[in-house]
Design a protein around this motif. Structure first.
Motif, mmCIF file in Angstrom:
data_model
loop_
_atom_site.group_PDB
_atom_site.id
_atom_site.type_symbol
_atom_site.label_atom_id
_atom_site.label_comp_id
_atom_site.label_asym_id
_atom_site.label_seq_id
_atom_site.Cartn_x
_atom_site.Cartn_y
_atom_site.Cartn_z
ATOM 1 N N GLY A 1 1.024 -1.078 0.007
ATOM 2 C CA GLY A 1 -0.184 0.020 -0.065
ATOM 3 C C GLY A 1 0.736 1.179 0.002
ATOM 4 N N ILE A 2 0.122 2.429 0.304
ATOM 5 C CA ILE A 2 0.896 3.683 -0.229
ATOM 6 C C ILE A 2 1.201 4.362 1.186
ATOM 7 C CG2 ILE A 2 0.922 5.750 -1.466
ATOM 8 C CD1 ILE A 2 0.834 3.402 -2.993
ATOM 9 N N SER A 3 2.412 4.970 1.496
ATOM 10 C CA SER A 3 2.644 5.894 2.589
ATOM 11 C C SER A 3 2.238 7.174 2.104
ATOM 12 C CB SER A 3 3.830 5.551 3.179
ATOM 13 O OG SER A 3 5.007 5.888 2.181
ATOM 14 N N THR A 4 3.093 7.749 1.408
ATOM 15 C CA THR A 4 2.694 9.110 0.814
ATOM 16 C C THR A 4 2.841 8.974 -0.757
ATOM 17 O OG1 THR A 4 3.141 10.170 2.797
ATOM 18 C CG2 THR A 4 3.056 11.650 0.918
ATOM 19 N N LEU A 5 2.099 9.578 -1.576
ATOM 20 C CA LEU A 5 2.062 9.605 -2.767
ATOM 21 C C LEU A 5 2.082 11.268 -2.912
ATOM 22 C CD1 LEU A 5 0.297 7.750 -5.836
ATOM 23 C CD2 LEU A 5 0.321 10.333 -5.624
ATOM 24 N N ILE A 6 3.318 11.579 -4.067
ATOM 25 C CA ILE A 6 3.703 12.991 -4.282
ATOM 26 C C ILE A 6 3.616 13.191 -5.903
ATOM 27 C CG2 ILE A 6 4.920 15.122 -4.274
ATOM 28 C CD1 ILE A 6 5.739 14.246 -1.510
ATOM 29 N N GLY A 7 2.514 13.904 -6.471
ATOM 30 C CA GLY A 7 2.584 14.220 -7.835
ATOM 31 C C GLY A 7 3.385 15.292 -8.049
ATOM 32 N N VAL A 8 4.468 15.323 -8.768
ATOM 33 C CA VAL A 8 5.483 16.581 -9.081
ATOM 34 C C VAL A 8 4.826 17.199 -10.324
ATOM 35 C CG1 VAL A 8 7.501 15.599 -7.618
ATOM 36 C CG2 VAL A 8 7.298 15.472 -10.204
ATOM 37 N N GLY A 9 4.147 16.181 -11.159
ATOM 38 C CA GLY A 9 3.515 17.070 -12.289
ATOM 39 C C GLY A 9 4.325 16.715 -13.463
ATOM 40 N N GLY A 10 3.544 17.148 -14.664
ATOM 41 C CA GLY A 10 4.014 16.654 -15.853
ATOM 42 C C GLY A 10 4.671 17.727 -16.683
ATOM 43 N N ASP A 11 5.030 18.919 -15.975
ATOM 44 C CA ASP A 11 5.480 20.230 -16.686
ATOM 45 C C ASP A 11 7.059 20.062 -16.986
ATOM 46 O OD1 ASP A 11 3.198 21.456 -17.167
ATOM 47 O OD2 ASP A 11 3.100 22.763 -15.396
ATOM 48 N N SER A 12 7.564 20.803 -17.685
ATOM 49 C CA SER A 12 8.806 20.872 -17.863
ATOM 50 C C SER A 12 9.701 21.489 -16.559
ATOM 51 C CB SER A 12 9.585 21.421 -19.351
ATOM 52 O OG SER A 12 8.883 22.822 -19.442
ATOM 53 N N ILE A 13 9.256 22.366 -16.075
ATOM 54 C CA ILE A 13 9.804 23.057 -14.911
ATOM 55 C C ILE A 13 8.438 23.017 -13.635
ATOM 56 C CG2 ILE A 13 10.409 25.318 -13.976
ATOM 57 C CD1 ILE A 13 10.274 26.126 -16.994
ATOM 58 N N PRO A 14 8.914 21.644 -13.003
ATOM 59 C CA PRO A 14 8.085 21.389 -11.540
ATOM 60 C C PRO A 14 8.468 22.515 -10.655
ATOM 61 C CG PRO A 14 9.557 19.532 -12.265
ATOM 62 C CD PRO A 14 9.758 20.557 -13.307
ATOM 63 N N GLY A 15 7.724 22.769 -9.758
ATOM 64 C CA GLY A 15 8.108 23.600 -8.562
ATOM 65 C C GLY A 15 9.123 22.752 -7.611
ATOM 66 N N THR A 16 9.051 21.554 -7.587
ATOM 67 C CA THR A 16 9.593 20.763 -6.600
ATOM 68 C C THR A 16 10.280 19.398 -7.553
ATOM 69 O OG1 THR A 16 8.611 21.244 -4.681
ATOM 70 C CG2 THR A 16 9.774 19.522 -4.564
ATOM 71 N N ARG A 17 11.545 19.154 -7.491
ATOM 72 C CA ARG A 17 12.028 18.010 -8.045
ATOM 73 C C ARG A 17 11.946 16.846 -7.406
ATOM 74 N NH1 ARG A 17 13.841 20.388 -12.851
ATOM 75 N NH2 ARG A 17 15.055 18.501 -13.369
ATOM 76 N N PHE A 18 12.216 15.838 -7.955
ATOM 77 C CA PHE A 18 12.115 14.298 -7.266
ATOM 78 C C PHE A 18 13.182 14.261 -6.364
ATOM 79 C CE2 PHE A 18 10.490 11.309 -11.084
ATOM 80 C CZ PHE A 18 9.265 11.611 -10.575
ATOM 81 N N ALA A 19 14.445 14.579 -6.809
ATOM 82 C CA ALA A 19 15.686 14.653 -5.837
ATOM 83 C C ALA A 19 15.199 15.239 -4.554
ATOM 84 C CB ALA A 19 16.708 14.775 -6.328
ATOM 85 N N GLU A 20 14.602 16.447 -4.681
ATOM 86 C CA GLU A 20 14.196 17.279 -3.225
ATOM 87 C C GLU A 20 13.368 16.590 -2.482
ATOM 88 O OE1 GLU A 20 15.102 21.582 -5.746
ATOM 89 O OE2 GLU A 20 13.386 20.584 -5.788
ATOM 90 N N LEU A 21 12.674 15.701 -2.876
ATOM 91 C CA LEU A 21 11.576 15.116 -1.987
ATOM 92 C C LEU A 21 12.320 13.891 -1.238
ATOM 93 C CD1 LEU A 21 8.702 15.175 -4.203
ATOM 94 C CD2 LEU A 21 8.901 16.480 -1.977
ATOM 95 N N LEU A 22 13.413 13.287 -1.981
ATOM 96 C CA LEU A 22 14.195 12.284 -1.228
ATOM 97 C C LEU A 22 14.493 12.262 0.290
ATOM 98 C CD1 LEU A 22 16.378 10.999 -4.321
ATOM 99 C CD2 LEU A 22 14.290 9.940 -3.382
ATOM 100 N N PRO A 23 14.793 13.344 0.620
ATOM 101 C CA PRO A 23 15.188 13.410 2.043
ATOM 102 C C PRO A 23 14.180 13.281 2.892
ATOM 103 C CG PRO A 23 16.264 15.290 1.070
ATOM 104 C CD PRO A 23 15.306 14.604 -0.152
ATOM 105 N N LEU A 24 12.834 13.536 2.407
ATOM 106 C CA LEU A 24 11.681 13.465 3.301
ATOM 107 C C LEU A 24 11.377 11.889 3.370
ATOM 108 C CD1 LEU A 24 9.363 16.277 1.896
ATOM 109 C CD2 LEU A 24 11.129 16.210 3.597
#
Lengths: 293, 374
Positions: free
Chosen positions: A174-197
């Motif tokens: 099952g899912i703990s937390t799902l984050i959709g960073v979005g399909g744009d070429s300039i997302p506000g937050t990038r995958f790697a920035e969420l990794l520490p969380l």
């Protein structure tokens, strides 16, 4: 604790009285999200499903401090709405709109970086910690997709997320937390920035990333794994392996150009860093079992 | 949207960037007239959106108006779909530079990219001689400042009048970039002429589709697209790509459609078209199917997993489209998500055999296309 949102996170909703905003505000509440106020200029004094509405985020914050702003705001008003939330002192923002001008996306990300805020989106369905809190338009009631569990998910896509997450659940997880960073070429937050969380989150045992061709976000994840910023098991599904170079595959960010952003390159980087990659969504459950031993 | 060279140069020229004297020609006679007025020698440049025009023979020199007419006729007759030629007076070139502005999605700034050696593709240069490339980040909220320009011109080892002229061009390029909300504004090559002038030898401008003001100046037209169907899809706002295989994809969600595209190829099939009618287009099943049917295919494959784009609405739309358009190709469906039980009932009532697993649906479509089942 969860990542980004849990049952104690106080949320304000901008665009609360609009059709989408009102509909999803109610669903967010029904799932248990602590929605403390809504914002629609000119509608102060009204309420949406019992949630008070204010003219502005600052006016709402005086009565009901909120940690997270959820924006159901059209693309041409998105930059203003993000800056309104930042001005009100909010440092977690989720924006769903697709079609925000590129230069404004740059300015939004720059502002967030400058004041230590995190803007998730645009062009996303949002963030969910099943059973705890949701900021976005995610149909948590579809049990075979959004079952609660201990797998974190980060994604660039909405529809593909349902497809892949259903395989996570089918695999017995099952899912703990799902984050959709979005399909744009300039997302506000990038995958790697969420990794520490996700690394810190005790409720996340492994991470699934749903990527696609274009950009460099998957490569940045591989770098973070190599640098041991992220050390938990990781399974990736990356769409667009057979896409021709130079064609934009649906999402603004999904294009290989100048030989960069190919799925082959992303898969190679992630595997070298110790991640497992699925060629098809149906392999994700099995790879998770393999990764978790 | 990527603009044609002549449009990019018009925008550059309006902002004060010097461009070669030139005229647009729509047939060989006009090319001859343009060459006569400009004087020889001149350059004929095919206005197509593909890169690598030089190697493809789409840029030709002419020593006389007669030669311009003859070579123009050849270019118009080429298989590259040339509709317009830009005829320019040839320039005596001393050296070539590279100058562009792009967006850096990680640092969240605009970024000048420059090189003292122009004319080659920047990707090639970046791979082979990265030390020759000068990059200068510019914060969009701060705007362009004198120190950015100095960083650029000193980095290129320019001095005197050339440094000043290139600095002015950089400033004007930044104006165009901001006014059009551009993804990319590129001058490659930027000529330094034997007389000491600086001129934009080529122009590339990719404007933001989401910037209403900039878009209004460049309305959608068939010449921006490889096929008529791609143009018609763009008018509907439906993402569509033309291929030449057997299976027409009518799917929802960019990520899912791209994955189905992969799965078809893994299963040994070929794709006739990529069409994505998710998000705001999820009620446009009739328009989506009409576009798919313009293209010869052996099977129509519908895969969705919608949430806001509800399964029941998509199933109703599909059935309505079948009634309206009466397709003769078989249809394989895998429509899931919000209210999927109602969707299944609707599809069964319409005589379809709805599937639940994407990979099974892809296998079935590939089998039908290969003649292994009806």
């Amino acid at each position: 604790m969860s990542v980004f949102i849990d049952r104690n996170t106080s949320v304000e909703v901008q665009g609360a009285t609009g059709k989408e905003g009102a509909y999803w505000l109610k669903h967010m509440k029904d799932m248990g999200t602590r929605v403390v106020f809504g914002v629609t200029p000119g509608k102060e004094g009204q309420d949406v499903d019992g949630v008070p509405v204010f003219h502005s985020a600052r006016r709402g914050m005086k009565a009901h401090p909120a940690e997270l702003a959820m924006l159901f705001v059209p693309p041409r008003f998105t930059k203003d709405a993000v800056f309104e939330a930042l001005d009100a002192g909010i440092r977690k923002i989720v924006t769903i709109a697709e079609g925000v001008p590129l230069h404004e996306l740059i300015q939004i990300r720059k502002a967030a970086l400058s004041c230590g805020a995190m803007v998730i989106g645009g062009n996303t369905s949002g963030v969910i910690s099943p059973g705890k809190g949701m900021a976005g338009c995610i149909p948590y009631w579809i049990e075979r997709v959004y079952r609660k569990g201990d797998i974190g998910v980060m994604t660039r896509s909405g529809s593909l997320t349902n497809e892949v997450t259903a395989e996570v659940v089918k695999g017995g997880f099952g899912i703990s937390t799902l984050i959709g960073v979005g399909g744009d070429s300039i997302p506000g937050t990038r995958f790697a920035e969420l990794l520490p969380l996700y690394e810190q989150d005790q409720e996340t045992k492994a991470l699934v990333i749903i990527g696609e061709l274009g950009g460099s976000m998957e490569e940045e994840v591989a770098e973070a794994m190599e640098a041991e910023i992220f050390t938990k098991p990781l399974v990736a599904f990356i769409g667009g392996r057979t896409a021709p170079e130079g064609k934009r595959m649906g999402h603004a960010g999904a294009i290989v150009s100048g030989g960069k952003g190919s799925v082959a390159g992303k898969v190679a980087a992630l595997e070298k860093a110790g991640g497992l990659t699925a060629a098809k969504p149906s392999q994700v459950g099995g790879l998770l079992r393999q990764a978790l031993g | 949207m990527k603009l044609f060279e002549y449009q990019a140069k018009e925008a550059f020229s309006e902002a004060g960037i010097p461009i070669p004297e030139g005229r647009l020609a729509q047939d060989a006679g006009e090319a001859r007239e343009a060459a006569r007025r400009l004087g020889s020698p001149c350059v004929l440049k095919a206005q197509v959106l593909r890169g690598g025009r030089g190697k493809a023979g789409l840029i030709q020199f002419a020593e006389s108006a007669e030669e311009a007419e003859r070579k123009a006729a050849g270019l118009f007759a080429s298989p590259h779909g040339v509709r317009k030629l830009l005829v320019e007076r040839a320039i005596a070139v001393e050296r070539e530079l590279y100058l562009s502005l792009a967006l850096d999605p990680v640092a969240a700034t605009a970024m000048f990219i420059a090189c003292a050696e122009g004319g080659v593709e920047i990707e090639t240069l970046a791979a082979e001689q990265p030390e020759k490339i000068v990059t200068v980040p510019v914060d969009l909220d701060w705007g362009l400042m004198p120190h950015h320009v100095r960083e650029l011109t000193f980095g290129l080892r320019l001095s005197g009048d050339t440094a000043k002229a290139v600095g002015d061009i950089a400033g004007n390029l930044f104006k165009v970039f901001r006014a059009t909300g551009a993804e990319l504004a590129e001058i490659n090559p930027l000529f330094v002429t034997k007389e000491g002038g600086t001129v934009a030898g080529d122009g590339k401008l990719v404007i933001d589709d989401n910037m209403g003001d900039a878009r209004g100046k460049y309305p959608l037209a068939p010449e921006y697209f490889d096929t008529q169907t791609e143009y018609e899809a763009a008018l509907e706002g439906i993402p569509y790509l033309q291929f030449d295989g057997d299976i027409a994809l009518m799917c929802a969600g960019a990520g899912l459609t791209t994955t189905v595209f992969d799965l078809v190829h893994y299963a040994g099939g070929t794709v006739a078209n990529y069409l994505e009618f998710g998000g705001p287009n999820y009620t446009k099943a009739v328009q989506a199917m009409r576009l798919c049917l313009k293209n010869p295919s052996k099977v129509l494959l519908v895969v969705t997993f919608g949430t806001i784009a509800r399964a029941d609405v998509m199933a109703n739309g599909l059935v309505e489209a079948i009634k309206a358009l009466r397709p003769t190709v078989p249809i394989v469906t895998c429509i899931r998500g919000t209210n999927e039980e109602e969707a299944f009932a609707t599809l069964r009532a319409a005589g379809l055999d709805p599937l639940y697993e994407t990979e099974e649906a892809v296998r079935r479509a590939v089998d039908i296309a290969a003649g292994r089942r009806a």
